[in-house]
Write a protein that holds these residues in place. Sequence first.
Motif, mmCIF file in Angstrom:
data_model
loop_
_atom_site.group_PDB
_atom_site.id
_atom_site.type_symbol
_atom_site.label_atom_id
_atom_site.label_comp_id
_atom_site.label_asym_id
_atom_site.label_seq_id
_atom_site.Cartn_x
_atom_site.Cartn_y
_atom_site.Cartn_z
ATOM 1 N N GLY A 63 -15.950 66.073 50.665
ATOM 2 C CA GLY A 63 -16.366 67.324 50.046
ATOM 3 C C GLY A 63 -17.789 67.249 49.518
ATOM 4 N N ILE A 64 -18.143 66.127 48.886
ATOM 5 C CA ILE A 64 -19.499 65.958 48.372
ATOM 6 C C ILE A 64 -20.494 65.837 49.523
ATOM 7 C CG2 ILE A 64 -21.010 64.410 47.051
ATOM 8 C CD1 ILE A 64 -18.659 63.757 45.263
ATOM 9 N N CYS A 65 -20.146 65.023 50.539
ATOM 10 C CA CYS A 65 -21.043 64.884 51.697
ATOM 11 C C CYS A 65 -21.275 66.229 52.372
ATOM 12 C CB CYS A 65 -20.450 63.890 52.698
ATOM 13 S SG CYS A 65 -20.423 62.169 52.142
ATOM 14 N N ILE B 4 -19.447 73.941 45.581
ATOM 15 C CA ILE B 4 -19.171 73.957 47.025
ATOM 16 C C ILE B 4 -18.256 72.792 47.397
ATOM 17 C CG2 ILE B 4 -20.209 73.712 49.311
ATOM 18 C CD1 ILE B 4 -22.703 75.091 48.204
ATOM 19 N N ALA B 5 -18.531 71.622 46.836
ATOM 20 C CA ALA B 5 -17.719 70.439 47.150
ATOM 21 C C ALA B 5 -16.274 70.647 46.719
ATOM 22 C CB ALA B 5 -18.304 69.212 46.455
ATOM 23 N N ARG B 6 -16.075 71.162 45.499
ATOM 24 C CA ARG B 6 -14.708 71.400 45.013
ATOM 25 C C ARG B 6 -13.982 72.427 45.873
ATOM 26 N NH1 ARG B 6 -17.490 71.196 39.912
ATOM 27 N NH2 ARG B 6 -16.917 69.307 38.739
ATOM 28 N N ASP B 7 -14.709 73.444 46.298
ATOM 29 C CA ASP B 7 -14.101 74.486 47.119
ATOM 30 C C ASP B 7 -13.629 73.907 48.450
ATOM 31 O OD1 ASP B 7 -13.516 77.320 47.732
ATOM 32 O OD2 ASP B 7 -15.104 77.091 49.216
ATOM 33 N N TRP C 273 -12.947 70.596 49.236
ATOM 34 C CA TRP C 273 -11.845 69.644 49.183
ATOM 35 C C TRP C 273 -10.545 70.328 48.768
ATOM 36 C CZ3 TRP C 273 -15.258 67.188 45.104
ATOM 37 C CH2 TRP C 273 -14.821 67.415 43.805
ATOM 38 N N ASP C 274 -10.659 71.468 48.095
ATOM 39 C CA ASP C 274 -9.463 72.258 47.816
ATOM 40 C C ASP C 274 -8.916 72.853 49.122
ATOM 41 O OD1 ASP C 274 -7.594 73.568 45.918
ATOM 42 O OD2 ASP C 274 -8.545 75.405 46.636
ATOM 43 N N LYS C 275 -9.818 73.302 50.011
ATOM 44 C CA LYS C 275 -9.390 73.834 51.305
ATOM 45 C C LYS C 275 -8.689 72.753 52.129
ATOM 46 C CE LYS C 275 -13.025 77.348 51.799
ATOM 47 N NZ LYS C 275 -14.222 77.767 52.587
ATOM 48 N N SER C 276 -9.223 71.540 52.102
ATOM 49 C CA SER C 276 -8.613 70.455 52.863
ATOM 50 C C SER C 276 -7.220 70.134 52.346
ATOM 51 C CB SER C 276 -9.498 69.210 52.804
ATOM 52 O OG SER C 276 -8.953 68.153 53.558
ATOM 53 N N GLY C 277 -7.063 70.123 51.022
ATOM 54 C CA GLY C 277 -5.748 69.851 50.447
ATOM 55 C C GLY C 277 -4.737 70.926 50.797
ATOM 56 N N LYS C 278 -5.170 72.190 50.762
ATOM 57 C CA LYS C 278 -4.254 73.281 51.103
ATOM 58 C C LYS C 278 -3.884 73.241 52.582
ATOM 59 C CE LYS C 278 -5.726 76.534 47.507
ATOM 60 N NZ LYS C 278 -6.373 77.853 47.228
ATOM 61 N N ALA C 279 -4.849 72.904 53.441
ATOM 62 C CA ALA C 279 -4.551 72.810 54.869
ATOM 63 C C ALA C 279 -3.540 71.706 55.142
ATOM 64 C CB ALA C 279 -5.836 72.565 55.652
ATOM 65 N N ARG C 280 -3.640 70.611 54.404
ATOM 66 C CA ARG C 280 -2.710 69.499 54.604
ATOM 67 C C ARG C 280 -1.298 69.868 54.153
ATOM 68 N NH1 ARG C 280 -6.015 65.929 53.238
ATOM 69 N NH2 ARG C 280 -5.650 66.050 50.996
ATOM 70 N N ASP C 281 -1.213 70.686 53.133
ATOM 71 C CA ASP C 281 0.101 71.087 52.614
ATOM 72 C C ASP C 281 0.671 72.310 53.318
ATOM 73 O OD1 ASP C 281 -0.139 69.034 50.789
ATOM 74 O OD2 ASP C 281 -1.008 70.312 49.233
ATOM 75 N N PHE C 282 -0.108 72.853 54.233
ATOM 76 C CA PHE C 282 0.313 74.089 54.892
ATOM 77 C C PHE C 282 1.527 73.848 55.788
ATOM 78 C CE2 PHE C 282 -0.109 77.072 58.513
ATOM 79 C CZ PHE C 282 0.028 78.260 57.811
ATOM 80 N N SER C 283 2.575 74.624 55.580
ATOM 81 C CA SER C 283 3.790 74.407 56.383
ATOM 82 C C SER C 283 4.570 75.689 56.644
ATOM 83 C CB SER C 283 4.713 73.408 55.662
ATOM 84 O OG SER C 283 5.091 73.915 54.385
ATOM 85 N N ASP C 284 3.962 76.840 56.388
ATOM 86 C CA ASP C 284 4.692 78.099 56.532
ATOM 87 C C ASP C 284 4.585 78.711 57.909
ATOM 88 O OD1 ASP C 284 5.448 77.923 53.904
ATOM 89 O OD2 ASP C 284 3.709 79.059 53.178
ATOM 90 N N SER C 285 3.589 78.306 58.707
ATOM 91 C CA SER C 285 3.376 78.934 60.008
ATOM 92 C C SER C 285 2.887 77.898 61.000
ATOM 93 C CB SER C 285 2.343 80.065 59.899
ATOM 94 O OG SER C 285 2.004 80.558 61.173
#
Length: 341
Positions: A187-189, A214-217, A219-231
Amino acid sequence: MVSDLLLPDSGAWNTSLIRHLFPNSVASAILSFERPLRNIDDFVYWKYTRDGSFLTKTAYTGFLIQHFNLLHSSPASWCWKRFWGLPILPKWKMLAWKVLYSSLPVADLLKLKGIPINSTCVFCHVSSESVGYLFRDCPLSRHLWDSFSWESLPKPEAPLSFLVSFSAVISRYVTTKNWSALDRFFGICWAIWLTRNSVRFRSTVYSPDSILHIARDWWDKSGKARDFSDSLNDIPLGFSYPFVSQVLRGNPNVPDIVIMHFDGAWDQGNYNAGIGWCFWDTSSFQSIGGGARACMAASALHSELQACLFGLRHALQSFCLFYGAWHQGNYSAATYGSWFY
């Protein structure tokens, strides 16, 4: 000459002579080489092609392999073999690949290629913009890395070259499966790279806080994508597919009698495909039949669908169809149906 080390009658290696002339390690290496089936003259062989012919592009590939041998000789080199399957955003994988293979278009690299560009770092306006300086040695970058408490977790350190440090950090996180720390690192890179591009090409006004936001936004997207399981739709490469079931026919509460698994493989070069399927008895967990065949397919998905089709045809001929359901597993598609005689 190599021919002097061969037995004149059979053409096999002269084991006693080779072990007399060379140390054990060298002799064992020579004896491990496979001999041709017929006597032929010696010739120059280029090991980077299948037919032994020299090609310029394979020489360049060999140079890259030697130049970046550090990545392959790393204690955690097994991590890189499955790097593209890591549960992080595909954008970050491409960023890491470009960094490690010196293809990220930083100002120093562009100037080296003859592109007229101001190579000064857009953040500090002091030193030239190399990959290491942009992501680690620039005062702004150091401030960003120091803004978080990494505790015992590794972060890019100055005593090591940046490529060594960069690969070591990723390898450590992958080995320990610390995905949240890997999200933070990338996220920082990624925020540094995005901000650098905005400043250089659009003269965007920035601050350390805006880069951290921007970095926090991201890495939050990456975490949500990893937990995504509804579709099942639009799941990024490297993330697992959820296991779902959909009843196609019959009563879903009836226990399975026979399960069918299928798979297909496809050659993009000649459109040849191989498909196979098998049936398993759920009571004994033993295979009770199956089949395979060669065919033509227009795509990998086409080969999978043909495997399903021929498997179902086989099932209809061998069993009486009772009910079927579609299942999507983590790494491959599989269908199963319940059948009775």
